[in-house]
Design a protein around this motif. Structure first.
Motif, PDB file in Angstrom:
ATOM      1  N   PRO A 173       0.844  -1.273   0.048  1.00  0.00           N
ATOM      2  CA  PRO A 173       0.126  -0.052  -0.099  1.00  0.00           C
ATOM      3  C   PRO A 173       0.864   1.334   0.127  1.00  0.00           C
ATOM      4  N   ASP A 174       1.891   1.554   0.806  1.00  0.00           N
ATOM      5  CA  ASP A 174       2.816   2.332   0.853  1.00  0.00           C
ATOM      6  C   ASP A 174       4.426   1.935   0.839  1.00  0.00           C
ATOM      7  N   PRO A 175       4.838   1.523  -0.346  1.00  0.00           N
ATOM      8  CA  PRO A 175       6.123   1.165  -0.594  1.00  0.00           C
ATOM      9  C   PRO A 175       7.324   1.981  -0.227  1.00  0.00           C
ATOM     10  N   SER A 176       6.981   3.158  -0.024  1.00  0.00           N
ATOM     11  CA  SER A 176       8.304   4.304   0.036  1.00  0.00           C
ATOM     12  C   SER A 176       9.084   3.925   1.421  1.00  0.00           C
ATOM     13  N   GLY A 177       8.525   3.503   2.230  1.00  0.00           N
ATOM     14  CA  GLY A 177       9.015   3.213   3.546  1.00  0.00           C
ATOM     15  C   GLY A 177       9.574   1.886   3.702  1.00  0.00           C
ATOM     16  N   ALA A 178       9.420   1.125   2.850  1.00  0.00           N
ATOM     17  CA  ALA A 178       9.711  -0.304   2.965  1.00  0.00           C
ATOM     18  C   ALA A 178      11.338  -0.323   3.043  1.00  0.00           C
ATOM     19  N   ASN A 185      15.331 -12.411  11.948  1.00  0.00           N
ATOM     20  CA  ASN A 185      14.196 -12.035  13.042  1.00  0.00           C
ATOM     21  C   ASN A 185      14.747 -10.875  13.952  1.00  0.00           C
ATOM     22  N   ASP A 186      15.890 -11.128  14.119  1.00  0.00           N
ATOM     23  CA  ASP A 186      16.578  -9.960  14.989  1.00  0.00           C
ATOM     24  C   ASP A 186      16.458  -8.397  14.498  1.00  0.00           C
ATOM     25  N   ARG A 187      16.659  -8.391  13.055  1.00  0.00           N
ATOM     26  CA  ARG A 187      16.642  -7.389  12.314  1.00  0.00           C
ATOM     27  C   ARG A 187      15.358  -6.900  12.156  1.00  0.00           C
ATOM     28  N   ILE A 188      14.287  -7.722  12.199  1.00  0.00           N
ATOM     29  CA  ILE A 188      12.796  -7.255  12.039  1.00  0.00           C
ATOM     30  C   ILE A 188      12.408  -6.676  13.384  1.00  0.00           C
ATOM     31  N   GLU A 189      12.778  -7.285  14.359  1.00  0.00           N
ATOM     32  CA  GLU A 189      12.666  -6.700  15.690  1.00  0.00           C
ATOM     33  C   GLU A 189      13.270  -5.462  15.851  1.00  0.00           C
ATOM     34  N   GLN A 190      14.395  -5.271  15.532  1.00  0.00           N
ATOM     35  CA  GLN A 190      15.076  -3.953  15.627  1.00  0.00           C
ATOM     36  C   GLN A 190      14.181  -2.852  14.736  1.00  0.00           C
ATOM     37  N   LEU A 191      14.095  -3.170  13.426  1.00  0.00           N
ATOM     38  CA  LEU A 191      13.382  -2.273  12.672  1.00  0.00           C
ATOM     39  C   LEU A 191      11.969  -1.641  13.184  1.00  0.00           C
ATOM     40  N   ALA A 192      11.433  -2.525  13.783  1.00  0.00           N
ATOM     41  CA  ALA A 192      10.121  -2.278  14.440  1.00  0.00           C
ATOM     42  C   ALA A 192      10.388  -1.313  15.650  1.00  0.00           C
ATOM     43  N   ASP A 193      11.366  -1.630  16.581  1.00  0.00           N
ATOM     44  CA  ASP A 193      11.486  -0.756  17.647  1.00  0.00           C
ATOM     45  C   ASP A 193      12.036   0.390  17.134  1.00  0.00           C
ATOM     46  N   GLU A 194      12.823   0.642  16.065  1.00  0.00           N
ATOM     47  CA  GLU A 194      13.274   1.765  15.724  1.00  0.00           C
ATOM     48  C   GLU A 194      12.570   2.569  14.953  1.00  0.00           C
ATOM     49  N   ARG A 195      11.391   1.990  14.738  1.00  0.00           N
ATOM     50  CA  ARG A 195      10.289   2.592  13.717  1.00  0.00           C
ATOM     51  C   ARG A 195      11.063   3.234  12.555  1.00  0.00           C
ATOM     52  N   ALA A 196      11.992   2.231  12.044  1.00  0.00           N
ATOM     53  CA  ALA A 196      13.059   2.422  10.686  1.00  0.00           C
ATOM     54  C   ALA A 196      12.260   2.048   9.516  1.00  0.00           C
ATOM     55  N   ALA A 197      11.081   1.337   9.524  1.00  0.00           N
ATOM     56  CA  ALA A 197      10.542   0.792   8.089  1.00  0.00           C
ATOM     57  C   ALA A 197       9.069   0.835   8.383  1.00  0.00           C
ATOM     58  N   ALA A 241       7.379  -1.364   6.280  1.00  0.00           N
ATOM     59  CA  ALA A 241       7.173  -2.638   6.063  1.00  0.00           C
ATOM     60  C   ALA A 241       8.507  -3.246   5.688  1.00  0.00           C
ATOM     61  N   VAL A 242       8.589  -4.668   5.909  1.00  0.00           N
ATOM     62  CA  VAL A 242       9.974  -5.562   5.640  1.00  0.00           C
ATOM     63  C   VAL A 242       9.694  -6.139   4.220  1.00  0.00           C
ATOM     64  N   VAL A 243      10.426  -6.165   3.161  1.00  0.00           N
ATOM     65  CA  VAL A 243      10.383  -7.078   1.991  1.00  0.00           C
ATOM     66  C   VAL A 243      11.454  -8.005   1.988  1.00  0.00           C
ATOM     67  N   VAL A 244      10.935  -9.199   2.467  1.00  0.00           N
ATOM     68  CA  VAL A 244      11.973 -10.304   2.459  1.00  0.00           C
ATOM     69  C   VAL A 244      12.400 -11.293   1.275  1.00  0.00           C
ATOM     70  N   ALA A 245      13.759 -10.870   0.769  1.00  0.00           N
ATOM     71  CA  ALA A 245      13.983 -11.343  -0.654  1.00  0.00           C
ATOM     72  C   ALA A 245      15.103 -12.442  -0.276  1.00  0.00           C
ATOM     73  N   PRO A 246      14.693 -13.812  -0.287  1.00  0.00           N
ATOM     74  CA  PRO A 246      15.869 -14.960  -0.001  1.00  0.00           C
ATOM     75  C   PRO A 246      16.699 -15.155  -1.154  1.00  0.00           C
ATOM     76  N   ILE A 247      17.728 -14.129  -1.400  1.00  0.00           N
ATOM     77  CA  ILE A 247      18.461 -14.321  -2.563  1.00  0.00           C
ATOM     78  C   ILE A 247      19.493 -15.411  -2.432  1.00  0.00           C
ATOM     79  N   GLY A 248      19.599 -15.954  -1.243  1.00  0.00           N
ATOM     80  CA  GLY A 248      20.483 -17.063  -1.229  1.00  0.00           C
ATOM     81  C   GLY A 248      20.134 -18.357  -1.488  1.00  0.00           C
ATOM     82  N   PHE A 249      19.130 -18.428  -2.044  1.00  0.00           N
ATOM     83  CA  PHE A 249      18.189 -19.508  -2.373  1.00  0.00           C
ATOM     84  C   PHE A 249      17.539 -19.498  -3.719  1.00  0.00           C
ATOM     85  N   VAL A 250      17.549 -20.442  -4.419  1.00  0.00           N
ATOM     86  CA  VAL A 250      17.052 -20.358  -5.807  1.00  0.00           C
ATOM     87  C   VAL A 250      15.578 -21.078  -5.792  1.00  0.00           C
ATOM     88  N   SER A 251      15.138 -21.716  -4.806  1.00  0.00           N
ATOM     89  CA  SER A 251      13.729 -22.136  -4.809  1.00  0.00           C
ATOM     90  C   SER A 251      13.310 -22.388  -3.340  1.00  0.00           C
TER      91      SER A 251
END
Length: 369
Positions: free
Chosen positions: A177-182, A255-267, A269-279
């Motif tokens: 809905p609002d990607p600018s702060g993701a 998980n730790d980083r998601i919690e930290q971003l929430a605590d700091e109100r720094a994002a 939304a989080v967009v999780v891109a698992p680039i280390g995996f092909v499937s």
């Protein structure tokens, strides 16, 4: 009409090599013991990890995903008029690498080219596969005498991979809905820091594993931001740590980083891109779709997970391009490797000391040592 054999000559069989996974409850513990062999991990710990599989009927998604990839790979080869047969083998579950070698020999193979479902450079992502290929050829015995097994280069920065990720990222971010702060969290499998420190050629600076991911994430962030008219931020995080607490592994955990971003109100939304995996195998469907998504819900952070390349046609086309590149190289032709990331082309024949086994030296194929 193209010659249906010459395009991949001198190779007469393609081997799709993967990690493997259990497909029934009684396969879970034997699979986990094979994966952790030599690490003295007690069964009690393995049983805890096994619950991730038992919760899903004792079945990992990875083998079904590889069956789908085999079908798409065969279709893309056929589309290009290439009749070279494709076999499939795993490191840790049936069909094992030795099964694939037997199948290739039954097809009359004398020289095999391998494409792995592992795209980056470190011991567990590359050399361990090479060691297991060597062990498989040895296990097959005299029937495999003279068989040559090569592989394509590490391909995390190949255009087929990069463009598949870009398309999926644009779709995921654009649907917010609002990607600018993701904040984009690029996720890969954590490894011991010592393994990262020694990733890359023996005479290199190390830390190639992290560097490959960081550079891919940086390019993707720039491309997505440009395409959507945003100024997004992205960073590399890790999942699936499995070592003892006393052993340093790559951080931060997703998980730790998601919690930290929430605590700091720094994002927003989080967009999780698992680039280390092909499937979408277990590290994706459990560690991200289950655990990380639950963490995001708990801290009130909107969460979206980006689709992996899987059988995306851009990805499959890229794998065939890599096979053709490797065949041309084997024929002694001048090859200019296609790269989405400048300076990110690794050799298909690994250099001496590349991504070493820090426990014990073992024979490995597809390298110059």
């Amino acid at each position: 009409m193209p010659d249906p054999v010459a395009a991949l000559a001198p190779y007469d069989v393609v081997l799709l090599g993967s990690f493997g996974g259990p497909e029934a409850p009684d396969e879970v513990m034997p699979f986990l013991r094979r994966v952790t062999a030599g690490r003295d991990i007690p069964d009690a710990r393995l049983e805890a990890v096994g619950e991730h599989y038992f919760d899903r009927g004792g079945r990992s998604p990875i083998n079904d995903l590889n069956r789908d990839l085999l079908v798409r790979l065969r279709a893309e080869l056929d589309r290009r008029g290439i009749a070279t047969p494709v076999v499939w083998g795993n490191r840790n579950s049936a069909p094992f690498f030795a099964d694939a070698v037997h199948e290739a020999l039954d097809l009359g193979a004398t020289r095999v080219v391998t494409v792995l479902t592992s795209a980056y450079s470190c011991y567990s992502s590359c050399r361990q596969y090479r060691e297991d290929l060597a062990a498989a050829v040895e296990d097959v015995g005299p029937a495999a005498d003279g068989l040559v097994v090569d592989k394509v280069r590490p391909y995390g920065g190949h255009p087929g991979v990069g463009r598949a990720w870009l398309r999926a990222l644009v779709a995921a971010v654009g649907a917010l809905p609002d990607p600018s702060g993701a904040r984009i969290l690029y996720v890969t499998h954590s490894i011991p820091t010592a393994m990262d420190d020694t990733s890359g050629p023996g005479d290199g600076e190390g830390n190639l594993y992290v560097d490959q991911h960081v550079r891919l994430g940086r390019r993707l962030t720039d491309e997505v931001s440009s395409e959507l008219g945003l100024a997004l931020e992205g960073e590399l995080v890790f999942c699936s740590r499995s070592g003892p607490p006393s052993q340093p592994w790559l951080e931060p955990d997703v998980n730790d980083r998601i919690e930290q971003l929430a605590d700091e109100r720094a994002a927003s939304a989080v967009v999780v891109a698992p680039i280390g995996f092909v499937s979408d195998h277990m590290e994706v469907v459990h560690d991200l779709d289950t655990e990380a998504a639950a963490t995001a819900r708990r801290v009130g952070m909107p969460f979206v997970r980006v689709a992996t390349p899987g059988t995306d046609e851009l990805f499959v086309e890229g794998l065939v391009d890599l096979l053709l590149e490797r065949a041309a190289e084997a024929r002694g032709e001048v090859v200019v490797p296609d790269a989405w990331l400048p300076g990110d082309v690794r050799p298909s024949v690994c250099a001496p000391g590349c991504c070493p086994n820090l426990r014990t030296a073992k024979p490995a194929l597809c390298g110059s040592d």
